[in-house]
Design a protein around this motif. Structure first.
Motif, short mmCIF file in Angstrom:
data_model
loop_
_atom_site.label_atom_id
_atom_site.label_comp_id
_atom_site.label_asym_id
_atom_site.label_seq_id
_atom_site.Cartn_x
_atom_site.Cartn_y
_atom_site.Cartn_z
N SER A 109 0.84 -1.20 0.00
CA SER A 109 0.00 0.00 0.00
C SER A 109 0.87 1.26 0.00
O SER A 109 0.47 2.30 -0.51
CB SER A 109 -0.96 0.00 1.19
OG SER A 109 -0.25 0.17 2.39
N ALA B 249 1.16 4.26 -3.01
CA ALA B 249 0.82 5.62 -2.52
C ALA B 249 -0.54 5.69 -1.86
O ALA B 249 -1.18 6.74 -1.84
CB ALA B 249 0.92 6.64 -3.66
N PHE B 250 -1.01 4.57 -1.31
CA PHE B 250 -2.27 4.60 -0.57
C PHE B 250 -2.09 5.34 0.76
O PHE B 250 -3.03 5.84 1.33
CB PHE B 250 -2.77 3.17 -0.29
CG PHE B 250 -3.64 2.63 -1.38
CD1 PHE B 250 -3.31 2.80 -2.70
CD2 PHE B 250 -4.80 1.93 -1.07
CE1 PHE B 250 -4.12 2.31 -3.71
CE2 PHE B 250 -5.63 1.43 -2.06
CZ PHE B 250 -5.29 1.61 -3.38
N ARG B 251 -0.87 5.33 1.25
CA ARG B 251 -0.57 6.06 2.49
C ARG B 251 0.90 6.44 2.47
O ARG B 251 1.66 5.98 1.62
CB ARG B 251 -0.91 5.25 3.73
CG ARG B 251 -0.26 3.85 3.75
CD ARG B 251 -0.50 3.17 5.08
NE ARG B 251 -1.90 2.89 5.34
CZ ARG B 251 -2.63 3.51 6.25
NH1 ARG B 251 -2.09 4.44 7.01
NH2 ARG B 251 -3.88 3.18 6.44
N GLU B 252 1.28 7.27 3.45
CA GLU B 252 2.68 7.67 3.55
C GLU B 252 3.36 6.85 4.64
O GLU B 252 2.73 6.50 5.64
CB GLU B 252 2.76 9.14 3.97
CG GLU B 252 2.47 10.10 2.87
CD GLU B 252 2.61 11.53 3.35
OE1 GLU B 252 3.58 12.19 2.98
OE2 GLU B 252 1.73 11.98 4.11
N PHE C 118 4.63 9.18 -3.62
CA PHE C 118 3.45 9.75 -2.96
C PHE C 118 3.05 11.09 -3.60
O PHE C 118 3.86 12.01 -3.66
CB PHE C 118 3.68 9.92 -1.45
CG PHE C 118 2.41 10.24 -0.71
CD1 PHE C 118 1.52 9.25 -0.35
CD2 PHE C 118 2.09 11.56 -0.40
CE1 PHE C 118 0.33 9.54 0.31
CE2 PHE C 118 0.91 11.86 0.26
CZ PHE C 118 0.03 10.85 0.63
N GLU C 119 1.83 11.18 -4.04
CA GLU C 119 1.27 12.37 -4.69
C GLU C 119 2.07 12.83 -5.91
O GLU C 119 2.10 14.02 -6.24
CB GLU C 119 1.11 13.52 -3.68
CG GLU C 119 -0.13 13.37 -2.83
CD GLU C 119 -1.41 13.31 -3.65
OE1 GLU C 119 -1.78 12.18 -4.01
OE2 GLU C 119 -2.02 14.34 -3.93
N PRO D 161 1.87 12.47 -9.64
CA PRO D 161 0.90 11.97 -10.63
C PRO D 161 1.52 11.07 -11.69
O PRO D 161 0.92 10.06 -12.06
CB PRO D 161 0.34 13.23 -11.26
CG PRO D 161 0.81 14.38 -10.47
CD PRO D 161 1.92 13.94 -9.58
N GLU D 162 2.72 11.43 -12.17
CA GLU D 162 3.36 10.60 -13.23
C GLU D 162 3.67 9.21 -12.71
O GLU D 162 3.52 8.22 -13.43
CB GLU D 162 4.67 11.23 -13.72
CG GLU D 162 4.49 12.38 -14.69
CD GLU D 162 4.25 13.69 -13.96
OE1 GLU D 162 4.73 13.80 -12.81
OE2 GLU D 162 3.57 14.57 -14.51
N MET E 73 2.36 7.70 -9.83
CA MET E 73 1.16 6.98 -9.36
C MET E 73 0.41 6.34 -10.52
O MET E 73 -0.12 5.24 -10.41
CB MET E 73 0.24 7.94 -8.59
CG MET E 73 0.74 8.23 -7.19
SD MET E 73 -0.31 9.40 -6.31
CE MET E 73 -1.75 8.40 -5.97
N GLU E 74 0.43 7.03 -11.64
CA GLU E 74 -0.24 6.51 -12.84
C GLU E 74 0.38 5.20 -13.33
O GLU E 74 -0.25 4.40 -14.00
CB GLU E 74 -0.13 7.58 -13.92
CG GLU E 74 -1.00 7.37 -15.12
CD GLU E 74 -0.90 8.54 -16.07
OE1 GLU E 74 -1.85 9.31 -16.15
OE2 GLU E 74 0.16 8.71 -16.71
N VAL F 115 1.51 2.83 -11.40
CA VAL F 115 1.35 1.74 -10.44
C VAL F 115 -0.10 1.26 -10.39
O VAL F 115 -1.01 2.05 -10.16
CB VAL F 115 1.77 2.19 -9.01
CG1 VAL F 115 1.73 1.00 -8.06
CG2 VAL F 115 3.15 2.82 -9.03
N PHE G 265 -2.41 -1.34 -8.32
CA PHE G 265 -2.40 -2.14 -7.09
C PHE G 265 -3.71 -2.91 -7.00
O PHE G 265 -4.77 -2.33 -6.84
CB PHE G 265 -2.23 -1.19 -5.90
CG PHE G 265 -2.19 -1.87 -4.56
CD1 PHE G 265 -1.75 -3.18 -4.40
CD2 PHE G 265 -2.58 -1.17 -3.41
CE1 PHE G 265 -1.70 -3.78 -3.16
CE2 PHE G 265 -2.53 -1.77 -2.16
CZ PHE G 265 -2.10 -3.07 -2.04
#
Lengths: 236, 290
Positions: free
Chosen positions: B48, B52-55, B69-70, B72-73, B75-76, B78, B80
């Motif tokens: 998780s 980037a579901f949490r820090e 984390f946060e 956008p490039e 996170m896109e 990944v 999960f």
């Protein structure tokens, strides 16, 4: 591509909420027509669709807001969307939906107004009264738009409160939204004034001052939502 | 397209409970990584964080060298896939798959359709009405068809029957060949999935216990099979991980590297030396850590 992500969010969220809204308006219109044709309660005129739908529309937006954190945020982050894009996307969609929810009752009200002239309805419709503190259609539209957006934000606030801080703090967020509603009434419905800790000074004298106050409150609510969602852990 | 992952001294605390303790780890791009751990070992917590579901409470998590984390490039990139609770999900499976294709830049709808057919997924049913296995199949369809450079399956097979799991494993290998990406597969069905892994990470109680390529795991131990008395004598001073006996034939899984002289000795005794099973190694290492 980079700057378009929140637009992707906005279109998806908006189309989903529009779907729910169409159901909502269909049901509301059926109830309104039943009231006009069968439950009109005698000769006194009844309100047009715009006035009739206002309260329900606000509550509908409150419910949509309450669903927001749970329905959308987790889904967005799981699909690789950042919290920032999720926030701006949902916000844009909420603004768009508020516009939609303002325009549709106005249009239906307008149609009713035209139909009333040719005596389609068995009872007189008071389609001219749009909004109690305002004068004119534009002012009525602005007032409704700000009201429904405020209700959406209030719901969203409750939902993020429960989402992030569990139920005890969640109640705190509900209390917070009562303050929001109180301020909103203070601004828009001086007659139904419910906050007793603010001096009662009706603002109906100046529509634009009221609108400005309401806009400021909306801005503060948006800001609060951004702060509360910015680093929110996602429930699994 | 494949993305690498790096964790630097990552700690995750929930109030006083430490879910992850100072984990440092690099997962190479383009490989299939197996993440193994017992229930509550911290697998989902670790994944998780990567998604980037949490820090993390402290430490850094990087995808292709950038903090995730946060971002956008990153996170896109990944995807999960985890055992999501769909009790309240009244949308149809078709709708959720369409949503995934809306958000995922590399989503392949044709591939999704193929997978839907293979899993016989009833896409017009509301998701909360699907069986657990079918919900998992839907998750797998979304994860595979997303073609995300980093695709994470966290015990994604839950509730799937054996044939469906087999389809899932085969599709991972097939799609990895045609569209290389980085996979992280977390599991405790070790014996069933070990052939998929290029690299193995074992965690226990929030700590890294093992982190190495699958081939070098062989050096961690061996299976010795032959006449019972010979096997017993040969492995007498070794750490036994597991033993099986059928009539006069015995097979012992031992921990520790067998050097060249030991291997020659085994050969002269007529003993067969095979690779250590990951399952036995996993059980041993996590018991040892406890």
């Amino acid at each position: 591509m980079t700057s378009r992500r929140y637009l992707k969010v906005a279109t998806a969220v908006f189309s989903e909420m529009i779907r729910w809204s169409l159901w909502f308006f269909s049901i509301l219109l059926v109830i309104h027509l039943i009231r006009i044709f069968w439950l009109n309660g005698g000769p006194s005129p009844i309100e047009g669709f715009f006035t009739f739908s206002q309260y329900s529309t606000s509550i509908f937006m409150l419910v949509l807001g309450i669903m927001s954190a749970y329905t959308f945020m987790g889904r967005h982050i799981q699909q690789g969307v950042s919290r920032r894009d999720s926030f701006f996307g949902i916000s844009l969609a909420a603004i768009g939906l508020s516009l939609f929810l303002t325009v549709v009752p106005l249009v239906i009200n307008g149609i009713q107004h035209l139909l009333a002239k040719v005596s389609v309805f068995p009872v007189a419709l008071d389609t001219a009264v749009a909004f109690e503190t305002t004068a004119g259609m534009v002012a009525a539209a602005i007032a409704l738009f700000m009201n429904v957006l405020t209700y959406y934000l209030a719901g969203w606030l409750i939902s993020i409160g429960y989402y992030r801080f569990r139920w005890i703090a969640g109640f705190g967020f509900i209390a917070l939204t009562f303050i929001v509603f109180g301020l909103n009434d203070y601004l828009w419905k001086p007659g139904n004034y419910t906050l007793d800790w603010l001096p009662y000074e009706p603002l109906e004298a100046d529509f634009w001052l009221t609108a400005l106050g309401s806009a400021a409150m909306i801005l503060v609510l948006f800001l609060a939502m951004r702060i509360l969602t910015k680093r929110a852990p996602i429930k699994m | 397209m494949a993305a690498s992952v790096q964790l630097n001294d990552v700690t995750l605390k929930f109030k006083k409970f430490e879910a992850l303790k100072d984990v440092s780890l690099t997962l190479e791009a383009g490989k299939i990584h197996g993440l193994i751990g017992r229930n509550g070992a911290g697998k989902t917590s670790l994944l998780s964080l990567i998604a980037a579901f949490r820090e993390p409470t402290s430490g850094g998590i990087f995808v292709d060298g950038s903090p995730v984390f946060e971002n956008p490039e990153k996170m896109e990139q990944v995807a999960f896939v985890y055992d999501k609770d769909y009790k309240e999900e009244t949308e149809k499976a078709k709708k959720l798959i369409a949503l995934a294709s809306h958000y995922r830049p590399h989503f392949d709808m044709d591939y999704a359709e193929q997978l839907i057919k293979r899993f016989k997924l009833p896409v017009n049913k509301p998701v909360n009405k699907l069986s657990k296995g079918m919900q998992s199949a839907m998750n797998v369809v979304m994860g595979l068809a997303s073609r995300a450079p980093l695709t994470i399956f966290d015990e994604a097979y839950l509730g799937m029957d054996a044939p469906a799991r087999e389809i899932f494993y085969k599709e991972i290998l097939k799609d990895q060949e045609e569209h290389p990406r980085t996979f992280i597969l977390s599991t405790h069905l070790v014996s069933e999935m070990d052939y998929l892994f290029d690299h193995v990470v074992i965690i226990d109680q929030g700590q890294l216990v093992l982190n190495e390529p699958y081939e070098t795991l062989e050096a961690r131990g061996a299976s010795v099979t032959g006449a019972a008395s010979d096997v017993e004598a040969f492995t007498a001073d070794m750490k036994h991980l597991n033993e099986q006996q059928l009539g006069g034939t015995k097979s012992v899984m031992v921990y520790g590297e067998l050097d060249e002289s030991k291997r020659r000795e085994a050969q002269t005794l007529g003993l067969e030396i095979g690779p250590v099973s990951l399952q036995d190694l996993f059980i041993y290492l996590t018991e040892e850590a406890n």
